[in-house]
Design a protein around this motif. Structure first.
Motif, mmCIF file in Angstrom:
data_model
loop_
_atom_site.group_PDB
_atom_site.id
_atom_site.type_symbol
_atom_site.label_atom_id
_atom_site.label_comp_id
_atom_site.label_asym_id
_atom_site.label_seq_id
_atom_site.Cartn_x
_atom_site.Cartn_y
_atom_site.Cartn_z
ATOM 1 N N THR A 153 0.795 -1.211 -0.135
ATOM 2 C CA THR A 153 -0.046 0.056 -0.043
ATOM 3 C C THR A 153 0.965 1.302 -0.101
ATOM 4 O OG1 THR A 153 -1.564 -1.312 1.351
ATOM 5 C CG2 THR A 153 -1.669 1.264 1.253
ATOM 6 N N VAL A 154 1.767 1.403 1.021
ATOM 7 C CA VAL A 154 2.636 2.542 0.862
ATOM 8 C C VAL A 154 3.470 2.824 -0.245
ATOM 9 C CG1 VAL A 154 4.426 3.780 2.344
ATOM 10 C CG2 VAL A 154 2.737 2.558 3.507
ATOM 11 N N PRO A 171 -9.179 5.601 -3.959
ATOM 12 C CA PRO A 171 -9.270 5.117 -2.608
ATOM 13 C C PRO A 171 -7.839 4.444 -1.952
ATOM 14 C CG PRO A 171 -11.002 4.090 -4.254
ATOM 15 C CD PRO A 171 -10.055 4.778 -4.836
ATOM 16 N N ILE A 172 -6.788 4.150 -2.877
ATOM 17 C CA ILE A 172 -5.471 3.568 -2.352
ATOM 18 C C ILE A 172 -4.861 4.887 -1.874
ATOM 19 C CG2 ILE A 172 -3.461 2.731 -2.904
ATOM 20 C CD1 ILE A 172 -4.964 0.922 -5.031
ATOM 21 N N LEU A 173 -4.727 6.176 -2.535
ATOM 22 C CA LEU A 173 -4.133 7.371 -2.375
ATOM 23 C C LEU A 173 -4.952 7.776 -0.992
ATOM 24 C CD1 LEU A 173 -3.538 9.379 -5.577
ATOM 25 C CD2 LEU A 173 -2.070 8.866 -4.006
ATOM 26 N N ARG A 174 -6.066 7.752 -0.729
ATOM 27 C CA ARG A 174 -6.803 8.128 0.415
ATOM 28 C C ARG A 174 -6.579 7.296 1.480
ATOM 29 N NH1 ARG A 174 -10.708 9.564 -3.769
ATOM 30 N NH2 ARG A 174 -11.941 7.698 -3.078
ATOM 31 N N GLY A 175 -5.924 6.113 1.443
ATOM 32 C CA GLY A 175 -5.814 5.274 2.448
ATOM 33 C C GLY A 175 -7.115 4.330 2.778
ATOM 34 N N GLU A 176 -7.848 4.394 1.895
ATOM 35 C CA GLU A 176 -9.102 3.551 2.264
ATOM 36 C C GLU A 176 -9.057 2.155 1.832
ATOM 37 O OE1 GLU A 176 -11.905 7.599 1.039
ATOM 38 O OE2 GLU A 176 -11.924 5.772 -0.244
ATOM 39 N N GLU A 177 -8.018 1.731 1.172
ATOM 40 C CA GLU A 177 -7.879 0.232 0.580
ATOM 41 C C GLU A 177 -6.415 0.012 1.017
ATOM 42 O OE1 GLU A 177 -8.819 -0.439 -3.250
ATOM 43 O OE2 GLU A 177 -11.018 0.055 -3.363
ATOM 44 N N THR A 178 -6.206 -1.326 1.194
ATOM 45 C CA THR A 178 -5.084 -2.100 1.460
ATOM 46 C C THR A 178 -4.665 -2.618 0.035
ATOM 47 O OG1 THR A 178 -5.355 -2.033 3.749
ATOM 48 C CG2 THR A 178 -3.588 -3.727 2.796
#
Length: 613
Positions: A412-413, A502-509
């Protein structure tokens, strides 16, 4: 061979006395019975599953001639040779024949002298041919490679659309359409376009359990290919697919320098050069053909031990059909693919630049997305392939992801870092770059472009220095496959898709498969490098000596008759002869694949080879 006083009149008789087999496989018996009784059929059966018998036997048993429509003029004579070798009266009618030969075949058709005649679709729909067929007693029409009629499939042939004429012009003649490659959508389309709505449908499992699927990341792909051949398939027949003609030529030349008997095949060669390459591949043992996808459809060579792809195929349908040319004899075979990030960028660009409607390009993108998902899966390859064709199975235990399950990691990161770099370049600088420059920015690696555009001033400069270039490329490749980013423009610049939000906003792993920084050489798991080694692996040394002697004898027979070696006997039959070591014609006749004519023609010679070996 249409029924006469001494001709076998039941499908089971023909199977045993003509083709030398005791039992039908899978749905063969039901299909053959249905068509023999005059019913229409649509048959989906994997390559090597025995499709040909499904129309050959009804054509032999029924009154009249079986007309087989095939797109492959270059292979028709080999198909005819194989049938004549077992005593079936066969011919082809195509542009390779001279005027006298054409007239002879046409007269033979009118006189009911053939069991099967092969025609190309473009010839069949000509008025002259249809008028000829009006005067012929036709037992059935067989439409081979029927997926070619599907316009949204992977191998559309415009000439196939004309075959709908058969339904109206010959309404009482049964038709059987056959293919080894069809999704549910292609299945529906070919049924509609061929006007076979009233036909019975026979859908066999597409599984080819004898083929081991392996997909690896490119790291000097030619050397990886040579290592595969040297360690597992030395002396074996194989097919290597490349995307471009130039790559075909370069690869074939390079393999020859390494001592591999390789020939090139692509549409840019002269007709005589292609014919010679195909002839050598079909009629000699251990030849490797390096080709574009122009090669292979209709190839009936049963002992191809490996199919390799040096470039990413455009669709799972194409990949499945091409890999299905390995191991048609049911013996172990390998399907090996090496692909990299540049393959993805190149194919996406080809789709974007292609002619045709936006609907066409949309279909092509969906095909590519499914192929990428297969490459990047952490699950069983075979499960994913068959699911694409609407079938569900348990994990196979005979693909790379089953044998060596890949590890996964929380990416993710790193993916957020990569997406941020793309956003900042676009929004802050109005710049778009391909994967190579994005990775260099993340790793803080200076180059001419980073100096020119002052990329070292970006806040994302060097934030991914803890990962290698190999690892970053694996990340880019996988998120491309998942549709989180896409490519645009001539140079494959990376852009975000809505799925990135969603990944940029931290909503998904995001879990990705691990990619080693160094290439891992896959062990051959005991496969010994020797000609036809996979085929004869179960034989002990004494029986292998008999097998090798039989192959040498077969080569001489094939050359003398100018036919492919498998027309004499396929490897599977030679292995069975070597294992049983028959000492009489009766014992030899019990071997699967030896019918009456072959027993009469070759029996004493084979027994002599076995005795001497």
């Amino acid at each position: 061979m249409n029924p006469g006083p001494e001709t076998p009149t039941t499908p089971q008789d023909v199977l045993r006395t003509t083709f030398g087999y005791e039992h039908f496989r899978g749905d063969q018996a039901e299909i053959i019975d249905h068509v023999t009784r005059g019913g229409d059929a649509v048959v989906l059966m994997p390559t090597g599953g025995g499709k040909s018998l499904c129309y050959q036997i009804p054509a032999i048993v029924r009154e009249g001639v079986g007309i087989v429509i095939s797109p492959l003029i270059a292979l028709m004579q080999d198909q005819v040779d194989a049938l004549e070798a077992v005593g079936v009266r066969a011919a082809c009618l195509n542009s390779t024949l001279g005027p006298e030969e054409v007239r002879a075949v046409e007269q033979g058709l009118v006189n009911n002298e053939y069991d099967l005649v092969y025609l190309a679709p473009e010839r069949l729909v000509q008025a002259r041919t249809l008028d000829l067929l009006d005067r012929v007693r036709i037992g059935l029409f067989a439409i081979d490679e029927a997926h070619c009629v599907a316009q949204w499939g992977h191998d559309f042939r415009k000439d196939y659309l004309g075959l709908s004429v058969l339904a109206g012009r010959f309404p009482r003649v049964p038709r059987i359409a056959l293919t080894a490659t069809a999704t549910e959508a292609t299945h529906r389309e070919l049924t509609q376009n061929l006007e076979l709505d009233g036909a019975r449908h026979f859908v066999s499992s597409f599984d080819r359990p004898n083929i081991q699927y392996r997909i690896t990341e490119k790291n000097n792909a030619r050397q990886q290919l040579f290592d595969l051949i040297r360690t597992e398939h030395d002396g074996d027949a194989g097919i290597v697919y490349c995307l471009s003609r130039k790559r075909v030529e370069q690869t074939a030349t390079w393999l020859r320098k390494q001592g591999v008997d390789a020939v090139a095949y692509h549409a840019g060669l002269s007709e005589s050069e292609r014919a010679e390459g195909q002839r050598r591949f079909l009629r000699e043992d251990g030849v490797v053909v390096v080709a574009t996808i122009a090669f292979g459809m209709g190839i009936d060579k049963p002992d191809v031990r490996f199919v390799a792809h040096l470039d990413l195929p455009k669709s799972i349908e194409g990949y499945y059909q091409e890999t299905g040319r390995a191991g048609r004899d049911g013996l172990p075979a390998t399907a090996w693919l090496a692909y990299g990030l540049q393959d993805v960028v190149q194919l996406r660009r080809m789709i974007d630049d292609s002619e045709g409607s936006e609907d066409f390009r949309w279909i092509q993108r969906r095909h590519l997305d499914a192929m990428l998902a297969l490459c990047e899966t952490t699950d069983c390859r075979r499960v994913q392939i068959l699911r694409y064709f609407g079938q569900e199975i348990e994990p196979c235990g005979n693909c790379d992801t089953c044998l060596n399950p890949p590890a996964s990691w929380d990416a993710t990161v790193p993916v957020q870092k990569l997406l941020s770099a793309i956003v900042r370049l676009d929004r802050e600088r109005g710049q778009r770059f391909g994967a190579g420059q994005i990775i260099d920015i993340l790793r803080g690696k200076e180059n001419d472009r980073s100096t020119q555009y002052r990329h070292d001033e970006l806040t994302v400069w060097g934030i991914g220095a803890d990962m290698s270039e190999v690892s970053w490329r694996a990340v880019v490749r996988q998120i491309l496959a998942r549709g989180i980013i896409s490519t645009t423009g001539e140079f494959g610049a990376l852009v975000l898709t809505p799925a990135a939000g969603p990944i940029l906003r931290g909503e998904e792993t995001l879990m990705l498969r691990s990619a080693p920084d160094r290439p891992v050489t896959k062990k051959s798991r005991g496969r010994k490098a020797s000609g036809a080694s996979l085929a004869s692996a179960e034989l002990d040394d004494a029986h292998k000596a008999v097998f090798d002697s039989l192959r040498t004898w077969r080569t001489g027979q094939a050359k003398a008759q100018q036919v492919p070696a498998y027309v004499v006997f396929p490897d599977a039959t030679l292995i069975e002869i070597a294992r049983l070591a028959p000492s009489s014609l009766a014992e030899l006749g019990a071997v699967s694949g030896i019918g009456e004519k072959k027993l009469e023609h070759y029996g004493e010679a084979v027994l002599s080879v076995v005795r001497e070996a």
